[in-house]
Design a protein around this motif. Sequence first.
Motif, PDB file in Angstrom:
ATOM      1  N   SER A 192      -8.230 -24.514  -1.550  1.00  0.00           N
ATOM      2  CA  SER A 192      -8.954 -24.592  -0.277  1.00  0.00           C
ATOM      3  C   SER A 192     -10.100 -23.598  -0.199  1.00  0.00           C
ATOM      4  O   SER A 192     -10.962 -23.702   0.670  1.00  0.00           O
ATOM      5  N   GLY A 193     -10.087 -22.594  -1.103  1.00  0.00           N
ATOM      6  CA  GLY A 193     -11.085 -21.539  -1.041  1.00  0.00           C
ATOM      7  C   GLY A 193     -10.711 -20.409  -0.099  1.00  0.00           C
ATOM      8  O   GLY A 193     -11.451 -19.425   0.018  1.00  0.00           O
ATOM      9  N   ASP A 194      -9.566 -20.523   0.582  1.00  0.00           N
ATOM     10  CA  ASP A 194      -9.107 -19.499   1.531  1.00  0.00           C
ATOM     11  C   ASP A 194      -7.966 -18.727   0.890  1.00  0.00           C
ATOM     12  O   ASP A 194      -6.911 -19.299   0.578  1.00  0.00           O
ATOM     13  N   PHE A 195      -8.148 -17.409   0.692  1.00  0.00           N
ATOM     14  CA  PHE A 195      -7.112 -16.638   0.010  1.00  0.00           C
ATOM     15  C   PHE A 195      -5.801 -16.576   0.799  1.00  0.00           C
ATOM     16  O   PHE A 195      -4.747 -16.277   0.238  1.00  0.00           O
ATOM     17  N   GLN A 196      -5.850 -16.870   2.106  1.00  0.00           N
ATOM     18  CA  GLN A 196      -4.606 -16.880   2.869  1.00  0.00           C
ATOM     19  C   GLN A 196      -3.668 -17.990   2.405  1.00  0.00           C
ATOM     20  O   GLN A 196      -2.453 -17.937   2.650  1.00  0.00           O
ATOM     21  N   ASP A 197      -4.216 -19.000   1.732  1.00  0.00           N
ATOM     22  CA  ASP A 197      -3.381 -20.087   1.225  1.00  0.00           C
ATOM     23  C   ASP A 197      -2.665 -19.715  -0.071  1.00  0.00           C
ATOM     24  O   ASP A 197      -1.848 -20.499  -0.569  1.00  0.00           O
ATOM     25  N   LEU A 198      -2.967 -18.540  -0.618  1.00  0.00           N
ATOM     26  CA  LEU A 198      -2.269 -18.061  -1.815  1.00  0.00           C
ATOM     27  C   LEU A 198      -0.939 -17.432  -1.404  1.00  0.00           C
ATOM     28  O   LEU A 198      -0.917 -16.467  -0.625  1.00  0.00           O
ATOM     29  N   PRO A 199       0.188 -17.950  -1.908  1.00  0.00           N
ATOM     30  CA  PRO A 199       1.487 -17.344  -1.573  1.00  0.00           C
ATOM     31  C   PRO A 199       1.536 -15.856  -1.905  1.00  0.00           C
ATOM     32  O   PRO A 199       2.180 -15.087  -1.186  1.00  0.00           O
ATOM     33  N   LEU A 200       0.832 -15.446  -2.977  1.00  0.00           N
ATOM     34  CA  LEU A 200       0.840 -14.042  -3.367  1.00  0.00           C
ATOM     35  C   LEU A 200       0.190 -13.170  -2.300  1.00  0.00           C
ATOM     36  O   LEU A 200       0.640 -12.044  -2.057  1.00  0.00           O
ATOM     37  N   TRP A 201      -0.858 -13.687  -1.662  1.00  0.00           N
ATOM     38  CA  TRP A 201      -1.499 -12.904  -0.595  1.00  0.00           C
ATOM     39  C   TRP A 201      -0.518 -12.627   0.535  1.00  0.00           C
ATOM     40  O   TRP A 201      -0.394 -11.502   1.011  1.00  0.00           O
ATOM     41  N   ARG A 202       0.203 -13.651   0.951  1.00  0.00           N
ATOM     42  CA  ARG A 202       1.139 -13.483   2.053  1.00  0.00           C
ATOM     43  C   ARG A 202       2.258 -12.520   1.691  1.00  0.00           C
ATOM     44  O   ARG A 202       2.668 -11.681   2.500  1.00  0.00           O
ATOM     45  N   LYS A 203       2.752 -12.619   0.447  1.00  0.00           N
ATOM     46  CA  LYS A 203       3.817 -11.723   0.000  1.00  0.00           C
ATOM     47  C   LYS A 203       3.320 -10.285  -0.077  1.00  0.00           C
ATOM     48  O   LYS A 203       3.990  -9.355   0.387  1.00  0.00           O
ATOM     49  N   LEU A 204       2.136 -10.084  -0.654  1.00  0.00           N
ATOM     50  CA  LEU A 204       1.599  -8.736  -0.789  1.00  0.00           C
ATOM     51  C   LEU A 204       1.293  -8.106   0.560  1.00  0.00           C
ATOM     52  O   LEU A 204       1.527  -6.905   0.766  1.00  0.00           O
ATOM     53  N   VAL A 205       0.780  -8.897   1.500  1.00  0.00           N
ATOM     54  CA  VAL A 205       0.486  -8.370   2.829  1.00  0.00           C
ATOM     55  C   VAL A 205       1.768  -7.902   3.503  1.00  0.00           C
ATOM     56  O   VAL A 205       1.833  -6.793   4.065  1.00  0.00           O
ATOM     57  N   ALA A 206       2.797  -8.731   3.475  1.00  0.00           N
ATOM     58  CA  ALA A 206       4.074  -8.337   4.081  1.00  0.00           C
ATOM     59  C   ALA A 206       4.636  -7.094   3.393  1.00  0.00           C
ATOM     60  O   ALA A 206       5.111  -6.166   4.057  1.00  0.00           O
ATOM     61  N   ASP A 207       4.587  -7.048   2.056  1.00  0.00           N
ATOM     62  CA  ASP A 207       5.095  -5.885   1.313  1.00  0.00           C
ATOM     63  C   ASP A 207       4.320  -4.625   1.686  1.00  0.00           C
ATOM     64  O   ASP A 207       4.908  -3.536   1.815  1.00  0.00           O
ATOM     65  N   PHE A 208       3.009  -4.752   1.812  1.00  0.00           N
ATOM     66  CA  PHE A 208       2.176  -3.589   2.139  1.00  0.00           C
ATOM     67  C   PHE A 208       2.509  -3.067   3.533  1.00  0.00           C
ATOM     68  O   PHE A 208       2.647  -1.846   3.751  1.00  0.00           O
ATOM     69  N   VAL A 209       2.625  -3.986   4.503  1.00  0.00           N
ATOM     70  CA  VAL A 209       2.952  -3.585   5.870  1.00  0.00           C
ATOM     71  C   VAL A 209       4.309  -2.886   5.908  1.00  0.00           C
ATOM     72  O   VAL A 209       4.466  -1.805   6.504  1.00  0.00           O
ATOM     73  N   ILE A 210       5.301  -3.483   5.261  1.00  0.00           N
ATOM     74  CA  ILE A 210       6.647  -2.904   5.250  1.00  0.00           C
ATOM     75  C   ILE A 210       6.648  -1.554   4.538  1.00  0.00           C
ATOM     76  O   ILE A 210       7.278  -0.593   4.993  1.00  0.00           O
ATOM     77  N   GLY A 211       5.912  -1.457   3.431  1.00  0.00           N
ATOM     78  CA  GLY A 211       5.856  -0.208   2.677  1.00  0.00           C
ATOM     79  C   GLY A 211       5.239   0.922   3.479  1.00  0.00           C
ATOM     80  O   GLY A 211       5.736   2.051   3.484  1.00  0.00           O
ATOM     81  N   LEU A 212       4.143   0.637   4.169  1.00  0.00           N
ATOM     82  CA  LEU A 212       3.506   1.662   4.995  1.00  0.00           C
ATOM     83  C   LEU A 212       4.439   2.120   6.109  1.00  0.00           C
ATOM     84  O   LEU A 212       4.569   3.317   6.386  1.00  0.00           O
ATOM     85  N   ALA A 213       5.098   1.155   6.750  1.00  0.00           N
ATOM     86  CA  ALA A 213       6.005   1.506   7.848  1.00  0.00           C
ATOM     87  C   ALA A 213       7.212   2.286   7.335  1.00  0.00           C
ATOM     88  O   ALA A 213       7.652   3.249   7.971  1.00  0.00           O
ATOM     89  N   ASP A 214       7.743   1.893   6.189  1.00  0.00           N
ATOM     90  CA  ASP A 214       8.908   2.581   5.624  1.00  0.00           C
ATOM     91  C   ASP A 214       8.568   4.001   5.179  1.00  0.00           C
ATOM     92  O   ASP A 214       9.294   4.951   5.481  1.00  0.00           O
ATOM     93  N   ASP A 215       7.473   4.150   4.470  1.00  0.00           N
ATOM     94  CA  ASP A 215       7.158   5.436   3.849  1.00  0.00           C
ATOM     95  C   ASP A 215       6.608   6.467   4.832  1.00  0.00           C
ATOM     96  O   ASP A 215       6.813   7.671   4.643  1.00  0.00           O
ATOM     97  N   TYR A 216       5.896   6.014   5.865  1.00  0.00           N
ATOM     98  CA  TYR A 216       5.245   6.969   6.756  1.00  0.00           C
ATOM     99  C   TYR A 216       5.870   7.029   8.144  1.00  0.00           C
ATOM    100  O   TYR A 216       5.624   7.981   8.889  1.00  0.00           O
ATOM    101  N   GLY A 217       6.641   6.010   8.503  1.00  0.00           N
ATOM    102  CA  GLY A 217       7.336   6.042   9.782  1.00  0.00           C
ATOM    103  C   GLY A 217       6.429   6.104  10.988  1.00  0.00           C
ATOM    104  O   GLY A 217       6.811   6.628  12.039  1.00  0.00           O
ATOM    105  N   GLN A 218       5.216   5.591  10.856  1.00  0.00           N
ATOM    106  CA  GLN A 218       4.262   5.624  11.967  1.00  0.00           C
ATOM    107  C   GLN A 218       3.895   4.204  12.392  1.00  0.00           C
ATOM    108  O   GLN A 218       4.093   3.239  11.637  1.00  0.00           O
ATOM    109  N   MET A 219       3.365   4.105  13.600  1.00  0.00           N
ATOM    110  CA  MET A 219       2.914   2.804  14.076  1.00  0.00           C
ATOM    111  C   MET A 219       1.788   2.287  13.188  1.00  0.00           C
ATOM    112  O   MET A 219       0.989   3.056  12.662  1.00  0.00           O
TER     113      MET A 219
END
Length: 363
Positions: free
Chosen positions: A48-75
């Motif tokens: 589609s030309g939209d990187f949001q349609d890549l399953p890897l993008w969605r997985k990496l975004v969720a992992d990044f959000v969870i990692g930041l919240a886990d490691d730093y404990g901040q909003m």
Amino acid sequence: MIVWIDGAFGAGKSTLARQLHRRLPEALAFDPQCVGAILVTSAPPAPSGDFQDLPLWRKLVADFVIGLADDYGQMLIVPMTLVNPHHRGEIFGLIKKSGHELLHVFLEVPADELRRRIDAQILVDDDWVRDGGARAFRHRKVERCVAARESLTGDTLVLRGDRHTPAGLADLVVAAIDDRKPVPTGADSRCSSNSGEAADAPEIGPALRSVRVVATTMLKADARARLSEQLGPGFVVLDLRKAPPSTDIVIAPVLSPQTISALKQMFPAARVVLTEIEDRDTSVSFPGPVQRAIEAGADGYVVAGDLAALAAFTAADTHLALNPGRPGQLQGSTVRSSGADQSGADESVRRELGKHSRRREIH
């Protein structure tokens, strides 16, 4: 908590994120667009030309959000458009499964206004070809982004981005964040009129009938307690959401006319006082247009009801001079002419603006 700011391109997500950071300076920022930029240069593109349609993008975004919240404990504040409801559900599902609370904010803006904003933006500096391509991409997504409103879940905070100022939107989001925070027993125990504990309750009790009630969304518990102590035993300072309808004073940052009207309806007897404040001791920071003007070098500030009032104010050198009794402070006024008696201008509202403390005094 993760605050995900959603909405169409041009809805004001990045602007709202900046406003939230002024109110929540301890919060971290994450832009999922950065993950997309990496994949665009490192992985085969989506059909589609939209990187949001890549399953890897969605997985990496969720992992990044969870990692930041886990490691730093901040909003965490995340501004990102999610048009596809399945993609949204996939990312949000992973975040919630990790145990982190998620506040999904959706900025709703009509299609015509979105197109106007997109055309007015400079999307890529010094490259008109890329700028035009980015603009065309956003225009193609307008209808789909607007239609995404229909697929939102019931726990989404939907705000009209065209009916509030960015500051007003930020106030509403902060109030929603506070709604979801657990309040420890006795957290506001210092916000009392005497030795007892202030009753943060919708109905006013006997303990509050003899004091003036001040309500605000600008201050956390410790800052409300500090303000209550400084006001003295005749006042009690409450969270706006827990203040009774008979509240006497509402302190708020610079708001849209619509939000002010809503506050007037909620607290019909209250004076609504818009405030710009910078208090380092309590990390309270709500800058506004007047503060920015003063910091830029303005020597006076006046809201004149008409030309006669402006003339009366301008002719009075004492109004435009720095206050000799308070070095570094500037006097400003809100003046309205009284027709035959221009002296009424000097009896109207006067506001003194200082480097660290700015007060509004009623005469």
